[in-house]
Design a protein around this motif. Structure first.
Motif, PDB file in Angstrom:
ATOM      1  N   ILE A  33      22.434  24.376  70.536  1.00 27.94           N
ATOM      2  CA  ILE A  33      21.154  23.699  70.732  1.00 27.94           C
ATOM      3  C   ILE A  33      20.521  23.511  69.360  1.00 27.94           C
ATOM      4  O   ILE A  33      20.555  24.418  68.528  1.00 27.94           O
ATOM      5  N   HIS A  34      19.985  22.342  69.117  1.00 27.58           N
ATOM      6  CA  HIS A  34      19.299  22.118  67.840  1.00 27.58           C
ATOM      7  C   HIS A  34      17.818  21.878  68.096  1.00 27.58           C
ATOM      8  O   HIS A  34      17.424  21.276  69.097  1.00 27.58           O
ATOM      9  N   MET A  35      17.008  22.388  67.207  1.00 25.14           N
ATOM     10  CA  MET A  35      15.564  22.220  67.254  1.00 25.14           C
ATOM     11  C   MET A  35      15.119  21.421  66.031  1.00 25.14           C
ATOM     12  O   MET A  35      15.406  21.809  64.895  1.00 25.14           O
ATOM     13  N   PHE A  36      14.433  20.325  66.278  1.00 26.29           N
ATOM     14  CA  PHE A  36      13.893  19.551  65.167  1.00 26.29           C
ATOM     15  C   PHE A  36      12.731  20.309  64.527  1.00 26.29           C
ATOM     16  O   PHE A  36      11.946  20.960  65.211  1.00 26.29           O
ATOM     17  N   VAL A  37      12.634  20.211  63.210  1.00 28.42           N
ATOM     18  CA  VAL A  37      11.597  20.885  62.441  1.00 28.42           C
ATOM     19  C   VAL A  37      10.656  19.833  61.869  1.00 28.42           C
ATOM     20  O   VAL A  37      11.097  18.901  61.183  1.00 28.42           O
ATOM     21  N   TYR A  38       9.360  20.006  62.152  1.00 30.33           N
ATOM     22  CA  TYR A  38       8.349  19.043  61.711  1.00 30.33           C
ATOM     23  C   TYR A  38       7.482  19.650  60.615  1.00 30.33           C
ATOM     24  O   TYR A  38       7.469  20.873  60.428  1.00 30.33           O
ATOM     25  N   PRO A  39       6.743  18.825  59.873  1.00 31.80           N
ATOM     26  CA  PRO A  39       6.078  19.321  58.659  1.00 31.80           C
ATOM     27  C   PRO A  39       4.972  20.343  58.918  1.00 31.80           C
ATOM     28  O   PRO A  39       4.653  21.133  58.035  1.00 31.80           O
ATOM     29  N   VAL A  43       1.935  18.109  63.985  1.00 32.97           N
ATOM     30  CA  VAL A  43       2.948  17.099  64.298  1.00 32.97           C
ATOM     31  C   VAL A  43       3.894  17.638  65.376  1.00 32.97           C
ATOM     32  O   VAL A  43       4.267  16.910  66.307  1.00 32.97           O
ATOM     33  N   ALA A  44       4.283  18.904  65.274  1.00 39.70           N
ATOM     34  CA  ALA A  44       5.176  19.495  66.276  1.00 39.70           C
ATOM     35  C   ALA A  44       4.537  19.457  67.657  1.00 39.70           C
ATOM     36  O   ALA A  44       5.212  19.171  68.655  1.00 39.70           O
ATOM     37  N   LEU A  45       3.248  19.737  67.723  1.00 38.77           N
ATOM     38  CA  LEU A  45       2.546  19.715  69.002  1.00 38.77           C
ATOM     39  C   LEU A  45       2.509  18.301  69.572  1.00 38.77           C
ATOM     40  O   LEU A  45       2.716  18.088  70.774  1.00 38.77           O
ATOM     41  N   GLU A  46       2.271  17.329  68.713  1.00 41.00           N
ATOM     42  CA  GLU A  46       2.276  15.927  69.148  1.00 41.00           C
ATOM     43  C   GLU A  46       3.625  15.548  69.739  1.00 41.00           C
ATOM     44  O   GLU A  46       3.716  14.919  70.805  1.00 41.00           O
ATOM     45  N   VAL A  47       4.705  15.944  69.052  1.00 39.52           N
ATOM     46  CA  VAL A  47       6.049  15.615  69.513  1.00 39.52           C
ATOM     47  C   VAL A  47       6.347  16.313  70.837  1.00 39.52           C
ATOM     48  O   VAL A  47       6.885  15.712  71.782  1.00 39.52           O
ATOM     49  N   LEU A  48       6.001  17.599  70.933  1.00 36.69           N
ATOM     50  CA  LEU A  48       6.281  18.355  72.148  1.00 36.69           C
ATOM     51  C   LEU A  48       5.606  17.718  73.361  1.00 36.69           C
ATOM     52  O   LEU A  48       6.207  17.594  74.434  1.00 36.69           O
ATOM     53  N   LEU A  49       4.363  17.295  73.203  1.00 33.10           N
ATOM     54  CA  LEU A  49       3.647  16.686  74.321  1.00 33.10           C
ATOM     55  C   LEU A  49       4.222  15.318  74.675  1.00 33.10           C
ATOM     56  O   LEU A  49       4.285  14.945  75.846  1.00 33.10           O
ATOM     57  N   TYR A 327      12.143  23.370  76.376  1.00 33.51           N
ATOM     58  CA  TYR A 327      12.236  22.519  75.203  1.00 33.51           C
ATOM     59  C   TYR A 327      11.127  22.898  74.242  1.00 33.51           C
ATOM     60  O   TYR A 327      10.100  23.429  74.630  1.00 33.51           O
ATOM     61  N   GLY A 328      11.420  22.673  72.981  1.00 33.77           N
ATOM     62  CA  GLY A 328      10.474  23.121  71.977  1.00 33.77           C
ATOM     63  C   GLY A 328      10.617  22.355  70.690  1.00 33.77           C
ATOM     64  O   GLY A 328      11.530  21.553  70.520  1.00 33.77           O
ATOM     65  N   CYS A 329       9.682  22.611  69.798  1.00 35.25           N
ATOM     66  CA  CYS A 329       9.694  22.008  68.466  1.00 35.25           C
ATOM     67  C   CYS A 329       9.445  23.104  67.446  1.00 35.25           C
ATOM     68  O   CYS A 329       8.580  23.963  67.650  1.00 35.25           O
ATOM     69  N   ALA A 330      10.184  23.065  66.370  1.00 33.64           N
ATOM     70  CA  ALA A 330       9.940  23.973  65.255  1.00 33.64           C
ATOM     71  C   ALA A 330       9.030  23.267  64.251  1.00 33.64           C
ATOM     72  O   ALA A 330       8.904  22.035  64.244  1.00 33.64           O
ATOM     73  N   PHE A 331       8.391  24.061  63.410  1.00 35.20           N
ATOM     74  CA  PHE A 331       7.467  23.483  62.433  1.00 35.20           C
ATOM     75  C   PHE A 331       7.393  24.379  61.209  1.00 35.20           C
ATOM     76  O   PHE A 331       7.671  25.578  61.279  1.00 35.20           O
ATOM     77  N   ILE A 332       7.026  23.804  60.092  1.00 36.74           N
ATOM     78  CA  ILE A 332       6.884  24.546  58.844  1.00 36.74           C
ATOM     79  C   ILE A 332       5.459  25.084  58.764  1.00 36.74           C
ATOM     80  O   ILE A 332       4.490  24.325  58.864  1.00 36.74           O
TER      81      ILE A 332
END
Length: 347
Positions: A33-39, A43-49, A327-332
Motif C-alpha cells: 500500500i502506498h500513501m501519498f505525502v503532501y506538503p 493540503v492532506a486534509l483537503e485531499v482526504l476529504l 484510506y489516508g494521507c501522509a503529510f510533512i
C-alpha cells in the motif's frame, strides 16, 4: 465533489507492506500500500476529504447503502504509527530511518543478468512525478500478524487488561462516575486517563483528527517529520458485516456482525487460520463533564460474538484488515499545531 475531481500533486509517497499470511492474501504475495505525502496537514486534509467524497459518490452511484456518520477520522503524528488500540501496541521505539529514492530514477536490481528498476511506475520517467511525486520511501519491516503478536506477549496483554479494570474500579468510587452507564464509565477512564484501553477513540470531525496529528495537547512533532491522517469508512465493510443500532445508557452503539456465510472461500481461510467470529462496534456516548472535547466521544472497538474479549491473533488480524481498508494521507509536519476546532464541533 465528482470522483474525477483533480487532486493536488503529492511531494512523494511511502510504501507499507502487509504479510501474505494476513487475510485475504494467504499464500500469495505481500499487500503493498502506498500513501501519498503532501506538503502540510492542510493540503492532506483537503485531499482526504476529496477522496472521501469521491468514494461516497461512486458507492451511491452503485446503489450502496450508507451508515449515518460512517466516516471516522484519526490523526497520528508519525506515519509509522498503526491503527491499533493501546493494549496491542508494542513498546515505543524511535522509527527506523528511511532511505529516500527518486521516482524518476529508482534504484536498479539485477534479474537474470538484466539490470531493471527495482520499482516500476506507470507512467515512467519524469512523467511519473506528476502522479507519484518526486520521491518514495519504504516503511520497514513488513507488517505481519505474527510480528505484531510477538511485540506484546499474552502475559503483557493480561497485565494491561488488569490495569484497565483496576482504573475502572477506582473511578467508579467517584459519585459522578458511579452514576454513569457501564460503557460511559469505561469511556471516561479512556478519555481522561493514560490507562491502556481496547477502545480506539475516533472522530467524525476531520479537523479534530488533524489537530491531534499535528501534536494535539502534547509537544508538536519535529518539523520535517511525516504524519498521517486516516479515514475509516464503515460503508466499505458492509460486504462483510450486517449492521444493527442499539441504545445504551448515555448514547448509541452500532454493532457490525460478521456474515461469514457470504464470504465464499474467505470463510474457509478465516476458519483454517483460527480467526474467531468478530463484531465491530462503534459507540457514541455523552460524558457529562466540563471538558467540552468529551461531550460527544466516539470509540471504535472489536469484540467476540457475545461481547467477549478476542484473542490477540483474531484482534490483530482484524485491525490489519481495517487499516488496509481505511484510506489516508501522509503529510510533512511544518511545526505548528493545526488550529484547535471550536468545542461545539468536537465529536
Amino acid at each position: 465533489m465528482r470522483p474525477s475531481t483533480a487532486l493536488p500533486p503529492p511531494e512523494g509517497h511511502i510504501y507499507f507492506s502487509y504479510s501474505p499470511t494476513s487475510p485475504p492474501n494467504w499464500g500469495t504475495v505481500s499487500s503493498d500500500i502506498h500513501m501519498f505525502v503532501y506538503p502540510n496537514i492542510r493540503v492532506a486534509l483537503e485531499v482526504l476529504l476529496q477522496v472521501a467524497n469521491a468514494i461516497q459518490a461512486q458507492q451511491l452511484h452503485r446503489g450502496a447503502g450508507f451508515v449515518t456518520g460512517h466516516l471516522l477520522f484519526r490523526g497520528n503524528s508519525n506515519v509509522t504509527q498503526r491503527l491499533l488500540p493501546t493494549p496491542l501496541r508494542g513498546p515505543w521505539s524511535q522509527p527506523s530511518p528511511r532511505e529516500r529514492f527518486s521516482v524518476a530514477d529508482p534504484p536498479m536490481v539485477m534479474v537474470h543478468g538484466v539490470n531493471l528498476p527495482s520499482v516500476s511506475f506507470d507512467p515512467g520517467g519524469a512523467d511519473a512525478r506528476l502522479y507519484w511525486g518526486d520521491w518514495f520511501e519504504r516503511v520497514e519491516p513488513m507488517r505481519t500478524i505474527e510480528d505484531s503478536m510477538a511485540d506484546v506477549s499474552q502475559e503483557e496483554i493480561h497485565r494491561r487488561d488488569a490495569l484497565e479494570r483496576a482504573a475502572l474500579e477506582r473511578a467508579s468510587k467517584l459519585p459522578e462516575v458511579a452514576s454513569l452507564g457501564p460503557f460511559q464509565r469505561r469511556a471516561a477512564v479512556r478519555h481522561y486517563s493514560r490507562v491502556l484501553s481496547p477502545l480506539l477513540d475516533v472522530s467524525t470531525n476531520p479537523e479534530v483528527a488533524a489537530f491531534f496529528a499535528t501534536g494535539g495537547a502534547s509537544r508538536a512533532p519535529m518539523s520535517g517529520t511525516i504524519g498521517m491522517i486516516w479515514a475509516i469508512d464503515l460503508s466499505l465493510f458492509q460486504d462483510l458485516f450486517s449492521l444493527k443500532k442499539t441504545s445504551i445508557p448515555g448514547g448509541e452503539q452500532i454493532n457490525m456482525t460478521q456474515q461469514r456465510d457470504t464470504w465464499g472461500v474467505n470463510k474457509r481461510l478465516f476458519e483454517d487460520y483460527g480467526i474467531l467470529p468478530t463484531r465491530l462496534e462503534l459507540t457514541l456516548v455523552e460524558l457529562p463533564f466540563p471538558r467540552p472535547q468529551a461531550q460527544h466521544a466516539r470509540f471504535f472497538s472489536l469484540a467476540g460474538e457475545n461481547g467477549a474479549p478476542l484473542p490477540p491473533k483474531t484482534e490483530l488480524t482484524w485491525w490489519s484488515i481495517i487499516e488496509r481498508r481505511a484510506y489516508g494521507c501522509a503529510f510533512i509536519q511544518d511545526g505548528p499545531h493545526l488550529r484547535k476546532p471550536k468545542p461545539q464541533y468536537h465529536n
